[in-house]
Design a protein around this motif. Sequence first.
Motif, PDB file in Angstrom:
ATOM      1  N   ALA A   1       0.869  -1.202   0.067  1.00  0.00           N
ATOM      2  CA  ALA A   1      -0.029  -0.042   0.021  1.00  0.00           C
ATOM      3  C   ALA A   1       0.911   1.201  -0.103  1.00  0.00           C
ATOM      4  CB  ALA A   1      -0.918  -0.045   1.242  1.00  0.00           C
ATOM      5  N   LEU A   2       1.812   1.226   0.754  1.00  0.00           N
ATOM      6  CA  LEU A   2       2.810   2.392   0.777  1.00  0.00           C
ATOM      7  C   LEU A   2       3.534   2.618  -0.564  1.00  0.00           C
ATOM      8  CD1 LEU A   2       4.324   4.578   2.203  1.00  0.00           C
ATOM      9  CD2 LEU A   2       5.945   2.825   3.034  1.00  0.00           C
ATOM     10  N   VAL A   3       4.064   1.494  -1.102  1.00  0.00           N
ATOM     11  CA  VAL A   3       4.769   1.510  -2.700  1.00  0.00           C
ATOM     12  C   VAL A   3       3.721   2.192  -3.379  1.00  0.00           C
ATOM     13  CG1 VAL A   3       5.494   0.218  -4.246  1.00  0.00           C
ATOM     14  CG2 VAL A   3       6.303  -0.168  -2.077  1.00  0.00           C
ATOM     15  N   ALA A   4       2.507   1.685  -3.610  1.00  0.00           N
ATOM     16  CA  ALA A   4       1.362   2.224  -4.344  1.00  0.00           C
ATOM     17  C   ALA A   4       1.151   3.643  -4.214  1.00  0.00           C
ATOM     18  CB  ALA A   4      -0.013   1.455  -4.060  1.00  0.00           C
ATOM     19  N   ALA A   5       1.132   4.166  -2.943  1.00  0.00           N
ATOM     20  CA  ALA A   5       0.990   5.514  -2.860  1.00  0.00           C
ATOM     21  C   ALA A   5       2.300   6.617  -3.064  1.00  0.00           C
ATOM     22  CB  ALA A   5       0.662   5.967  -1.304  1.00  0.00           C
ATOM     23  N   LEU A   6       3.462   5.754  -3.104  1.00  0.00           N
ATOM     24  CA  LEU A   6       4.631   6.449  -3.599  1.00  0.00           C
ATOM     25  C   LEU A   6       4.620   6.502  -5.057  1.00  0.00           C
ATOM     26  CD1 LEU A   6       7.199   5.044  -0.988  1.00  0.00           C
ATOM     27  CD2 LEU A   6       6.248   7.330  -1.110  1.00  0.00           C
ATOM     28  N   ILE A   7       4.048   5.580  -5.576  1.00  0.00           N
ATOM     29  CA  ILE A   7       4.099   5.377  -7.167  1.00  0.00           C
ATOM     30  C   ILE A   7       3.272   6.432  -7.766  1.00  0.00           C
ATOM     31  CG2 ILE A   7       2.988   3.945  -8.910  1.00  0.00           C
ATOM     32  CD1 ILE A   7       4.315   1.520  -7.750  1.00  0.00           C
ATOM     33  N   ALA A   8       2.084   6.961  -6.809  1.00  0.00           N
ATOM     34  CA  ALA A   8       1.283   8.155  -7.385  1.00  0.00           C
ATOM     35  C   ALA A   8       2.162   9.379  -7.671  1.00  0.00           C
ATOM     36  CB  ALA A   8       0.210   8.360  -6.328  1.00  0.00           C
ATOM     37  N   ALA A   9       3.078   9.329  -6.915  1.00  0.00           N
ATOM     38  CA  ALA A   9       4.109  10.765  -6.761  1.00  0.00           C
ATOM     39  C   ALA A   9       5.149  10.598  -7.964  1.00  0.00           C
ATOM     40  CB  ALA A   9       4.561  10.940  -5.577  1.00  0.00           C
ATOM     41  N   PHE A  10       5.759   9.457  -7.915  1.00  0.00           N
ATOM     42  CA  PHE A  10       6.824   9.143  -8.957  1.00  0.00           C
ATOM     43  C   PHE A  10       6.693   8.569 -10.092  1.00  0.00           C
ATOM     44  CE2 PHE A  10       8.425   9.545  -4.458  1.00  0.00           C
ATOM     45  CZ  PHE A  10       9.079  10.897  -4.486  1.00  0.00           C
ATOM     46  N   ALA A  11       5.475   7.666 -10.279  1.00  0.00           N
ATOM     47  CA  ALA A  11       5.439   7.196 -11.534  1.00  0.00           C
ATOM     48  C   ALA A  11       3.881   6.850 -11.879  1.00  0.00           C
ATOM     49  CB  ALA A  11       5.826   5.721 -11.546  1.00  0.00           C
ATOM     50  N   PRO A  12       3.200   8.120 -11.903  1.00  0.00           N
ATOM     51  CA  PRO A  12       1.708   8.143 -11.827  1.00  0.00           C
ATOM     52  C   PRO A  12       1.029   7.154 -12.835  1.00  0.00           C
ATOM     53  CG  PRO A  12       2.424  10.383 -12.547  1.00  0.00           C
ATOM     54  CD  PRO A  12       3.725   9.332 -11.991  1.00  0.00           C
ATOM     55  N   ARG A  13       1.733   6.859 -13.933  1.00  0.00           N
ATOM     56  CA  ARG A  13       1.051   5.824 -14.924  1.00  0.00           C
ATOM     57  C   ARG A  13       0.869   4.519 -14.260  1.00  0.00           C
ATOM     58  NH1 ARG A  13       4.228   3.791 -20.403  1.00  0.00           N
ATOM     59  NH2 ARG A  13       2.667   2.237 -21.068  1.00  0.00           N
ATOM     60  N   TRP A  14       1.523   4.154 -13.404  1.00  0.00           N
ATOM     61  CA  TRP A  14       1.469   2.827 -12.711  1.00  0.00           C
ATOM     62  C   TRP A  14       0.737   2.824 -11.561  1.00  0.00           C
ATOM     63  CZ3 TRP A  14       2.669  -1.152 -15.955  1.00  0.00           C
ATOM     64  CH2 TRP A  14       3.214  -0.702 -17.269  1.00  0.00           C
ATOM     65  N   PHE A  15       0.212   3.941 -10.974  1.00  0.00           N
ATOM     66  CA  PHE A  15      -0.527   4.001  -9.716  1.00  0.00           C
ATOM     67  C   PHE A  15      -1.702   3.291  -9.591  1.00  0.00           C
ATOM     68  CE2 PHE A  15      -3.327   6.615  -7.076  1.00  0.00           C
ATOM     69  CZ  PHE A  15      -3.126   6.138  -5.900  1.00  0.00           C
ATOM     70  N   ALA A  16      -2.565   3.127 -10.708  1.00  0.00           N
ATOM     71  CA  ALA A  16      -3.681   2.623 -10.527  1.00  0.00           C
ATOM     72  C   ALA A  16      -3.482   1.022 -10.585  1.00  0.00           C
ATOM     73  CB  ALA A  16      -4.803   2.852 -11.734  1.00  0.00           C
ATOM     74  N   PRO A  17      -2.927   0.418 -11.455  1.00  0.00           N
ATOM     75  CA  PRO A  17      -2.466  -1.065 -11.283  1.00  0.00           C
ATOM     76  C   PRO A  17      -1.596  -1.394  -9.881  1.00  0.00           C
ATOM     77  CG  PRO A  17      -1.494  -0.134 -13.481  1.00  0.00           C
ATOM     78  CD  PRO A  17      -2.011   1.034 -12.716  1.00  0.00           C
ATOM     79  N   ALA A  18      -0.917  -0.508  -9.383  1.00  0.00           N
ATOM     80  CA  ALA A  18      -0.085  -0.666  -8.075  1.00  0.00           C
ATOM     81  C   ALA A  18      -1.280  -0.899  -7.006  1.00  0.00           C
ATOM     82  CB  ALA A  18       1.002   0.070  -7.937  1.00  0.00           C
ATOM     83  N   SER A  19      -1.997   0.305  -7.021  1.00  0.00           N
ATOM     84  CA  SER A  19      -3.083   0.234  -5.909  1.00  0.00           C
ATOM     85  C   SER A  19      -4.338  -0.890  -5.982  1.00  0.00           C
ATOM     86  CB  SER A  19      -3.912   1.617  -6.125  1.00  0.00           C
ATOM     87  OG  SER A  19      -2.967   2.792  -5.458  1.00  0.00           O
ATOM     88  N   ALA A  20      -4.494  -1.066  -7.360  1.00  0.00           N
ATOM     89  CA  ALA A  20      -5.196  -2.454  -7.524  1.00  0.00           C
ATOM     90  C   ALA A  20      -4.470  -3.780  -7.027  1.00  0.00           C
ATOM     91  CB  ALA A  20      -5.384  -2.626  -8.801  1.00  0.00           C
TER      92      ALA A  20
END
Length: 139
Positions: free
Chosen positions: A63-82
């Motif tokens: 969950a933390l990695v997904a939130a960090l991805i939102a800031a640094f790699a937004p393209r991958w945020f939705a799949p990471a959060s899923a």
Amino acid sequence: MSKNVTRTTLVVVDLLEAASAEVGAVGLVVGFMNIPTTVLSGTPFADFTVPALLLGFVVGGSALVAALIAAFAPRWFAPASAAAGCITVGWLVVEIAMIGLGSWAQIAYMAVGLVMIGLAALLWRAELQPAIATQPQAV
């Protein structure tokens, strides 16, 4: 719900899930949660150390990695959060299968995982919508 509101809401849910999992992991190891080890009878665990590490690193970490991805790699945020939501739901399914349904918190965090998956799906769709609209249509 707009794409920005969905993204912000999902970041907040991811961060709350990460913090909650970390607090839960520490609580299991330190013992301030007062859960007797007898609930682990019939499982491969003698104490809460391994489950706590899994909860902290896998559930909270994803969950933390997904939130960090939102800031640094937004393209991958939705799949990471899923994926983080699926990990949360999977954790709870296994937990309930191993020790049973014994707390309202299990249901609450199952709902959090499902919300993560749902919001990620909405965000993913919103992000793909412009790309789909600009593709030429087959005649």
